[in-house]
Motif scaffolding. Structure first.
Motif, mmCIF file in Angstrom:
data_model
loop_
_atom_site.group_PDB
_atom_site.id
_atom_site.type_symbol
_atom_site.label_atom_id
_atom_site.label_comp_id
_atom_site.label_asym_id
_atom_site.label_seq_id
_atom_site.Cartn_x
_atom_site.Cartn_y
_atom_site.Cartn_z
ATOM 1 N N ALA A 1 18.282 34.242 -20.236
ATOM 2 C CA ALA A 1 19.327 33.909 -20.576
ATOM 3 C C ALA A 1 20.003 32.724 -20.732
ATOM 4 C CB ALA A 1 20.732 34.058 -20.144
ATOM 5 N N LEU A 2 19.719 31.797 -18.724
ATOM 6 C CA LEU A 2 19.807 30.673 -18.110
ATOM 7 C C LEU A 2 18.869 30.033 -18.908
ATOM 8 C CD1 LEU A 2 20.476 32.209 -14.722
ATOM 9 C CD2 LEU A 2 22.016 31.363 -16.466
ATOM 10 N N VAL A 3 17.469 30.017 -18.993
ATOM 11 C CA VAL A 3 17.076 28.901 -19.312
ATOM 12 C C VAL A 3 17.145 28.889 -21.151
ATOM 13 C CG1 VAL A 3 14.189 29.331 -20.668
ATOM 14 C CG2 VAL A 3 14.917 29.730 -17.998
ATOM 15 N N ALA A 4 17.914 29.815 -21.734
ATOM 16 C CA ALA A 4 18.168 29.283 -22.834
ATOM 17 C C ALA A 4 18.807 28.041 -23.209
ATOM 18 C CB ALA A 4 18.085 30.500 -23.908
ATOM 19 N N ARG A 5 19.578 28.598 -22.219
ATOM 20 C CA ARG A 5 21.565 27.968 -22.422
ATOM 21 C C ARG A 5 20.784 26.280 -21.443
ATOM 22 N NH1 ARG A 5 25.261 28.109 -17.630
ATOM 23 N NH2 ARG A 5 23.317 27.795 -16.418
ATOM 24 N N ASP A 6 19.846 26.296 -20.321
ATOM 25 C CA ASP A 6 19.207 24.970 -20.092
ATOM 26 C C ASP A 6 18.712 23.664 -21.161
ATOM 27 O OD1 ASP A 6 20.926 25.249 -17.939
ATOM 28 O OD2 ASP A 6 19.455 25.733 -16.712
ATOM 29 N N ALA A 7 17.774 24.933 -22.298
ATOM 30 C CA ALA A 7 16.577 24.704 -22.440
ATOM 31 C C ALA A 7 17.634 24.030 -24.049
ATOM 32 C CB ALA A 7 15.680 25.326 -24.258
ATOM 33 N N VAL A 8 18.580 24.345 -24.154
ATOM 34 C CA VAL A 8 19.865 23.212 -25.244
ATOM 35 C C VAL A 8 20.035 22.324 -24.747
ATOM 36 C CG1 VAL A 8 22.669 23.531 -26.118
ATOM 37 C CG2 VAL A 8 20.598 25.643 -26.787
ATOM 38 N N VAL A 9 20.478 22.173 -23.398
ATOM 39 C CA VAL A 9 21.777 20.932 -22.383
ATOM 40 C C VAL A 9 20.453 19.974 -22.343
ATOM 41 C CG1 VAL A 9 22.614 20.500 -20.019
ATOM 42 C CG2 VAL A 9 22.869 22.089 -21.491
ATOM 43 N N ALA A 10 19.375 20.402 -22.002
ATOM 44 C CA ALA A 10 17.796 19.635 -22.248
ATOM 45 C C ALA A 10 18.273 18.796 -23.660
ATOM 46 C CB ALA A 10 16.469 20.626 -21.682
ATOM 47 N N THR A 11 18.178 19.289 -24.888
ATOM 48 C CA THR A 11 18.192 18.231 -25.787
ATOM 49 C C THR A 11 18.977 17.778 -26.267
ATOM 50 O OG1 THR A 11 18.567 20.198 -27.313
ATOM 51 C CG2 THR A 11 15.832 20.285 -26.866
ATOM 52 N N GLY A 12 20.206 17.650 -25.589
ATOM 53 C CA GLY A 12 21.328 17.066 -25.479
ATOM 54 C C GLY A 12 23.032 17.913 -26.423
ATOM 55 N N GLY A 13 21.994 18.561 -26.188
ATOM 56 C CA GLY A 13 22.950 20.153 -26.717
ATOM 57 C C GLY A 13 23.996 20.476 -25.308
ATOM 58 N N PRO A 14 25.743 21.722 -25.591
ATOM 59 C CA PRO A 14 26.248 21.511 -24.665
ATOM 60 C C PRO A 14 25.400 22.526 -24.158
ATOM 61 C CG PRO A 14 26.506 23.200 -26.977
ATOM 62 C CD PRO A 14 25.262 22.573 -27.553
ATOM 63 N N PHE A 15 27.049 22.574 -22.550
ATOM 64 C CA PHE A 15 26.266 23.282 -21.845
ATOM 65 C C PHE A 15 27.588 24.412 -21.612
ATOM 66 C CE2 PHE A 15 27.796 24.919 -17.396
ATOM 67 C CZ PHE A 15 26.598 24.474 -16.534
ATOM 68 N N TRP A 16 27.187 25.822 -21.462
ATOM 69 C CA TRP A 16 28.182 26.859 -21.227
ATOM 70 C C TRP A 16 27.833 27.418 -20.093
ATOM 71 C CZ3 TRP A 16 24.666 26.299 -24.423
ATOM 72 C CH2 TRP A 16 23.626 27.868 -24.632
ATOM 73 N N ARG A 17 29.172 28.535 -19.776
ATOM 74 C CA ARG A 17 28.518 28.731 -18.232
ATOM 75 C C ARG A 17 28.637 30.502 -18.505
ATOM 76 N NH1 ARG A 17 33.984 28.817 -14.026
ATOM 77 N NH2 ARG A 17 31.702 29.983 -13.260
ATOM 78 N N VAL A 18 26.869 31.329 -18.090
ATOM 79 C CA VAL A 18 26.612 32.005 -18.531
ATOM 80 C C VAL A 18 26.484 33.018 -17.487
ATOM 81 C CG1 VAL A 18 24.070 33.422 -19.132
ATOM 82 C CG2 VAL A 18 24.115 30.584 -19.761
ATOM 83 N N PRO A 19 28.001 33.917 -18.228
ATOM 84 C CA PRO A 19 27.729 35.037 -17.124
ATOM 85 C C PRO A 19 25.842 35.650 -16.913
ATOM 86 C CG PRO A 19 29.145 35.218 -18.945
ATOM 87 C CD PRO A 19 28.202 34.328 -19.312
ATOM 88 N N THR A 20 26.279 37.064 -15.827
ATOM 89 C CA THR A 20 24.724 37.703 -15.769
ATOM 90 C C THR A 20 25.055 38.394 -14.777
ATOM 91 O OG1 THR A 20 24.721 35.852 -13.672
ATOM 92 C CG2 THR A 20 23.887 35.013 -14.895
ATOM 93 N N GLY A 21 23.990 39.519 -14.630
ATOM 94 C CA GLY A 21 24.373 40.476 -14.341
ATOM 95 C C GLY A 21 22.962 42.056 -14.766
ATOM 96 N N ARG A 22 22.309 40.627 -16.373
ATOM 97 C CA ARG A 22 22.105 41.686 -16.644
ATOM 98 C C ARG A 22 21.046 42.462 -16.020
ATOM 99 N NH1 ARG A 22 23.406 37.536 -18.876
ATOM 100 N NH2 ARG A 22 24.979 37.207 -20.973
ATOM 101 N N ARG A 23 20.257 43.852 -16.756
ATOM 102 C CA ARG A 23 18.767 43.852 -16.320
ATOM 103 C C ARG A 23 17.958 44.805 -17.019
ATOM 104 N NH1 ARG A 23 19.577 47.384 -11.001
ATOM 105 N NH2 ARG A 23 18.252 48.615 -11.889
#
Length: 331
Positions: free
Chosen positions: A129-151
């Motif tokens: 989940a975090l990697v997907a967000r950071d991958a989008v940011v790396a291409t000039g896309g939006p940043f969003w806060r990712v809630p965590t705690g998934r198992r």
């Protein structure tokens, strides 16, 4: 009486605060879940991705795609990462939609770094989940806060991936059904399809539109004829081409922007599932609204849909496990 009234007011405020906290953490996910147990978790993910993307910018789109393919099966539980260990059960990795996924070695690298820093704390599901967000940011896309705690899940079946991941040949009815199964609506369908603004596709994913759309050697009339001719001449020169890759968003396939939607209106969406967004009045209207608004509107809406998808059917609390290695369940 005044003191009693004061206590009543304080109690009411506390109750409202707890209620707000419960609503914020609905589904068991929390912002900053690893704040105490592994305070550098998100920084480790971010810095590792930045190093890899600087060497291979094409990795961003596959990592984002991996997240979609994971979340559409049993929720975002990293089941897509599991290797097949028994002839009795083929995992999601071996399903046709996932055979072209890549980036598994990158996820393993991030996991090894996190295990060294905080053993058995950060789930593979949260890493994806975090990697997907950071991958989008790396291409000039939006940043969003990712809630965590998934198992992490312990079940992975290729048949479920085949039945639940929307194929590129989907018509609108099929797309609507598969997204609804995940609690996602038509707005989410349009926004999450916008991920096709980055990355590439194999000819085999859409060559039927060029050479054999209805089984009689015809071309999809919904595809712009000039675009189709160019694809035939320069890229996908036969129906059997399984190796050539084509930019999903020609001229802009490494930049997260609105041009994907512009191409849809020109009948130049690469997949049948892309073209399908223009066959329904509600989704077509929303495509036009996105194009008429500023880029930041799309960024904000896309981020909201990504977070929504990331909460569907997640495993939290004592459900699932924290895998020691992302490709294998714990022994």
């Amino acid at each position: 009486m005044a003191i009693q009234k004061l206590f009543s007011v304080l109690f009411l405020h506390l109750a409202l605060a707890f209620l707000l906290a419960e609503l914020t953490n609905a589904g068991g996910l929390q912002l900053g879940f690893y704040r105490r147990a592994c305070p550098d978790a998100e920084l480790i993910v971010h810095e590792t991705l930045h190093r890899y993307i600087s060497r291979d910018p094409t990795l961003a789109a596959p990592l984002l795609r991996m997240y979609f393919h994971d979340c559409f099966i049993r929720g975002c539980d990293a089941s897509v990462l599991l290797n097949t260990t028994s002839s009795n059960n083929q995992t999601e990795k071996l399903a046709a939609p996932n055979l072209t996924l890549r980036g598994f070695d990158f996820i393993d690298k991030v996991k090894s770094l996190l295990e060294a820093a905080c053993p058995a704390v950060v789930s593979c599901a949260d890493i994806v989940a975090l990697v997907a967000r950071d991958a989008v940011v790396a291409t000039g896309g939006p940043f969003w806060r990712v809630p965590t705690g998934r198992r992490d899940g312990t079940i992975s079946r290729s048949s479920e991936a085949l039945n639940n991941i929307p194929p590129p040949t989907s018509n609108f009815t099929n797309l609507q059904r598969l997204f609804a199964n995940q609690g996602l609506d038509l707005k989410d369908l349009v926004l999450l399809s916008g991920a096709h603004t980055i990355g590439v596709a194999h000819c085999s994913s859409f060559s039927n539109r060029l050479y054999n759309f209805t089984g009689v050697g015809d071309q999809d009339p919904a595809l712009d004829s000039e675009y189709a001719a160019n694809l035939k001449a320069r890229k996908c020169r036969s129906l059997s081409d399984n190796t050539t890759i084509v930019e999903m968003d020609p001229g802009s396939f490494r930049t997260f922007d609105l041009s994907y939607y512009s191409l849809l209106l020109k009948r130049r969406g690469l997949f049948q599932s892309d073209s399908a967004l223009t066959t329904n009045s509600a989704t077509l209207t929303f495509v036009n609204q996105l194009l008429q608004g500023p880029l930041q509107n799309f960024f904000g809406e896309f981020a909201n849909s990504m977070e929504k998808m990331g909460r569907v059917n997640v495993k939290t609390g004592t459900t699932g496990e924290i895998r020691k290695h992302c490709a294998f369940v714990n022994s």
